[in-house]
Write an enzyme that holds these catalytic residues in place. Structure first.
Site, PDB file in Angstrom:
ATOM      1  N   ARG A 311       0.832  -1.210   0.000  1.00 14.13           N
ATOM      2  CA  ARG A 311       0.000   0.000   0.000  1.00 14.13           C
ATOM      3  C   ARG A 311       0.864   1.256   0.000  1.00 14.13           C
ATOM      4  O   ARG A 311       0.475   2.281  -0.559  1.00 14.13           O
ATOM      5  CB  ARG A 311      -0.969   0.007   1.183  1.00 14.13           C
ATOM      6  N   GLU A 712      -9.220   6.422   7.617  1.00 17.93           N
ATOM      7  CA  GLU A 712      -7.780   6.585   7.453  1.00 17.93           C
ATOM      8  C   GLU A 712      -7.351   7.852   6.705  1.00 17.93           C
ATOM      9  O   GLU A 712      -6.339   8.461   7.069  1.00 17.93           O
ATOM     10  CB  GLU A 712      -7.211   5.353   6.726  1.00 17.93           C
TER      11      GLU A 712
END
Length: 758
Positions: A311, A712
């Site tokens: 990621r 997030e």
């Protein structure tokens, strides 16, 4: 309609009155035992002698277990089966559990755990990124590389080139509730597990594996956590498994919670990174090509490091079109705590890297960094370095609005005047954007289930696979249920997450809690509602489409009745008032080896302007003001979303400014308590803190009521604080500051000296 209303958190009153029940608050059965680990005092080596007789003789001790006493698998890893619950002789980090103490009280267990006489054969630990590179200590055979175009050729042909290296520190989760679990043995060898976990199904799986029983013999219940931030995605496995093993052995309920020191010493942190970069660009600052090398320090076990590092690679572009890009990632194994999931899951490290590049380019050209950032923004139809088409880019419009409301240009001019007149105190201003991909990159995790009951009095009982860690997920999903039936929130009962009600849950992570579980609950509610509508249409000799649910009433043509009356009618007609719901995210497909595909359903966007001041004599610094504009789509609950944005910004700024993890040369974590590890306090928040949801926001994809994830993405808004500090340091001279993170007072002062010396 309950959707989009700024309702308070469902447990807000319970939180502030102390009535909210966490694992350690559950009434403990009278015969319950308490557990503690005995941990390693070295970072790498072999246990040569282990005398546990003093532990067994300690007051209150019932049993002491080693790896040889375990009934099933000695593993608590989330994936790679490389993380033993108890050491089998080898030691891989300072703090690794060696044995398990079972005692009558929590204090007795902790005291006894310190009485073991342990002999070691020390080996030299691999502690740093440089150590790991020198030893070629990795979790994959070599680096992973994602590429688009020919970065080297593009850089070589560019008019200008910058290159540099940046250290980015890790971060302790510092959830208010430490890791905790309680296991109650049931008849027939079954186990009821209460765990402070974001991933009940993983706890169920690991407990079943440890006891050598099928998963249907283990039930996991989670009402709430006192914070998680990713630290309770896999790190709770050890406590739940330990309690289950001890409960099996003794036949008594067993409970375990880490004290703060133990929690910080034993559990994993955010991955710290080193990023090197080389970028070619034109006179306007437009990037022609960029080459990143990301080094992730992963710790002793694999945990979730591979997807975290993936990621980070997937966010090396952030909001910027990179026509030619090469991203190389090294996943390095060290003898430190096993780094784990943390809010953003690697994405923040990737975003910091490209923001550093844009900041460096602007400095090299003498331009406003915002001007350079905007010159590189995506246009819809362009592709990412992993070959996904960007279709929903909205940052141009958002930045236009934010620069006006935050008075960016006027304040930047005023700060330039201030810096010219003040040799000691310098100010900095920065605007940084966020483009964050929403979905699990492991495709099969993008699914959720729900179970909804409507009782004959019209009350609604709701279950889903998501977990509540303070973020307000349960309230949002309850709003979805209330909207489906057209009733008030008081009709909906929010209940604990329970693997006996909703199986095979994914972790509440990847900012997907509302997206996945909201849709699953809506599917279940709509099924029941449609059954009631069909029944009423039949009895009133009309069509189901003429049945409407609104404001606690049901309208059938010209007739109306209360929702409870409609439910009672359906019940008497033997209509099922219970349903499961299921949802799987569409469109996502991803080949992580090739680095190609569509790993994300959509992107979330936001931007922050931060103003800081530094004392050039000490490096001391303050965040003076923050202006944030965030796109939550059509927000399910604006009050909760703004709370998430505020908290995310402060946590992100803390990671990059004050939160410094320090290990000594022996691998001992020195910052293992609030006295030595500095999370932001109330006084560290900006004096002026302006947070707004973008009022034009609406998800282009068919998410739950067109909302967007907001868990997030806001953490990366805190990157603007780091870039503002860099701007303040740059005002001390002409050289680029090369400011590493966390930008503690010491780091800022060193950067000031570098800039002035140059």
């Amino acid at each position: 309609m309950s959707i989009s209303k700024p309702l308070a958190h469902d447990a807000a009153r319970l939180h502030v009155t102390g009535q909210a029940r966490y694992v350690d608050d559950i009434p403990t059965p009278g015969a319950a035992l308490h557990l503690a680990f005995g941990i390693s005092a070295i970072a790498r080596g072999t246990v040569t002698t282990l005398d546990l007789d003093p532990v067994r003789a300690a007051p209150g001790v019932v049993a002491v277990l080693t790896a040889l006493d375990l009934p099933g698998a000695n593993d608590v890893s989330p994936s790679a089966h490389d993380e033993p619950l108890l050491s089998e002789g080898e030691v891989f980090y300072l703090g690794q559990p060696l044995f398990l103490v079972v005692a009558e009280t929590h204090l007795a267990a902790r005291k006894a755990a310190r009485l073991a006489e342990v002999g070691y054969r020390d080996a030299t630990p691999i502690l740093t990124i440089d150590d790991a590179l020198a030893a070629d200590s990795r979790f994959e055979d070599g680096p992973r590389i994602y590429a688009k175009g020919d970065a080297q050729k593009a850089i070589a042909g560019a008019r200008h080139v910058v290159e540099g290296e940046m250290e980015i520190g890790g971060q302790e989760h510092f959830y208010l509730e430490s890791q905790a679990a309680m296991v109650v043995p049931l008849e027939g060898g079954d186990m009821l597990v209460h765990s402070s976990t974001q991933h009940p199904t993983e706890i169920q799986h690991k407990v079943a594996e440890a006891l050598a029983v099928p998963m249907n013999a283990v039930r996991v219940e989670v009402r709430r956590m006192g914070g998680g931030f990713g630290g309770k995605e896999s790190q709770g496995n050890a406590l739940a498994v330990a309690c289950a093993v001890a409960a099996r052995l003794t036949g008594r309920p067993c409970k375990m919670r880490y004290d703060r020191d133990d929690d910080m010493i034993i559990t994993g942190k955010r991955h710290d990174f080193r990023i090197t970069y080389r970028a070619g660009f034109d006179d306007e600052g437009r990037i022609a090509g960029v080459d990143f090398v990301q080094y992730a320090r992963c710790g002793w076990a694999q945990d979730l490091s591979l997807p975290v590092a993936d990621r980070a690679m997937l966010h090396a572009d952030n909001a910027y079109h990179l026509p030619h890009a090469r991203i190389e990632s090294h996943r390095l194994r060290t003898h430190t705590q096993s780094a784990t999931a943390f809010r953003g899951f690697g994405g923040p490290q990737g975003v910091v890297g490209i923001e550093r590049v844009l900041d460096h380019i602007a400095h090299a050209l003498g331009k406003d960094p915002l001007q350079v950032r905007r010159a590189n923004f995506y246009q819809n139809g362009q592709t990412t370095p992993y070959h996904m088409v960007v279709e929903d880019f909205v940052l141009d419009e958002m930045i236009e609005e934010l620069t006006e409301t935050a008075e960016y240009h006027q304040r930047r001019a005023a700060i330039a005047e201030w810096n010219a007149a003040n040799p000691i105190l310098k100010k900095g201003l920065a605007l940084t954007p966020v483009k964050f991909g929403i979905s699990f990159t492991l495709t099969h995790l993008n699914q959720a289930g729900a179970l909804v009951h409507v009782y004959q009095d019209g009350s609604i009982h709701m279950n889903h696979g998501g977990t509540e860690m303070g973020q307000g997920l349960f309230q949002k999903v309850a709003q979805v249920a209330a909207a489906s039936f057209g009733v008030g929130m008081d009709a909906v009962k929010i209940t604990a997450t329970d693997t006996a009600k909703v199986p095979n849950t994914s972790a509440t992570a990847a900012s997907s809690g509302s997206d996945l579980n909201g849709m699953a609950v809506k599917a279940a509610c709509d099924t029941i509602r449609d059954r009631i509508a069909a029944h009423l249409a039949q009895t009133h000799q009309t069509e189901p489409r003429r049945v409407h649910f609104e404001n606690g009433k049901v309208f059938v043509g010209d007739d109306e009745m209360s929702f409870a009356e409609a439910v009672q009618s359906a019940y008497l007609a033997r209509v099922s008032l219970s349903a499961t719901g299921f949802y799987k995210t569409p469109k996502v497909e991803w080949d992580r080896i090739a680095g190609r595909g569509r790993p994300f359903f959509y992107f979330a966007y936001g931007a922050a302007v931060t103003e800081v001041a530094i004392d050039t004599l000490t490096g001391e610094n303050r965040i003076l003001r923050a202006d944030i504009l965030h796109d939550a789509g059509a927000s399910l609950n604006p009050a909760l979303d703004i709370g998430q944005i505020e908290g995310g910004y402060v946590q992100g700024a803390g990671w990059l400014t004050t939160e410094e993890l320090v290990w000594n040369s022996k691998g001992r974590l020195l910052t293992h308590a609030p006295s030595t590890y500095k999370i932001p306090a109330c006084s560290d928040r900006p004096d002026v803190f302006r947070v707004a949801l973008w009022n034009k926001g609406r998800n282009a994809e068919e998410t739950i009521y067109r909302s967007k994830a907001v868990g997030e993405p806001p953490l990366m808004l805190g990157i603007s604080a780091l870039m503002a500090l860099s701007a303040a340091v740059a005002a001390c001279g002409t050289a680029y500051p090369d400011l590493d993170a966390p930008a503690t007072a010491e780091q800022v002062l060193r950067a000031v000296h570098r800039v002035r010396a140059a």
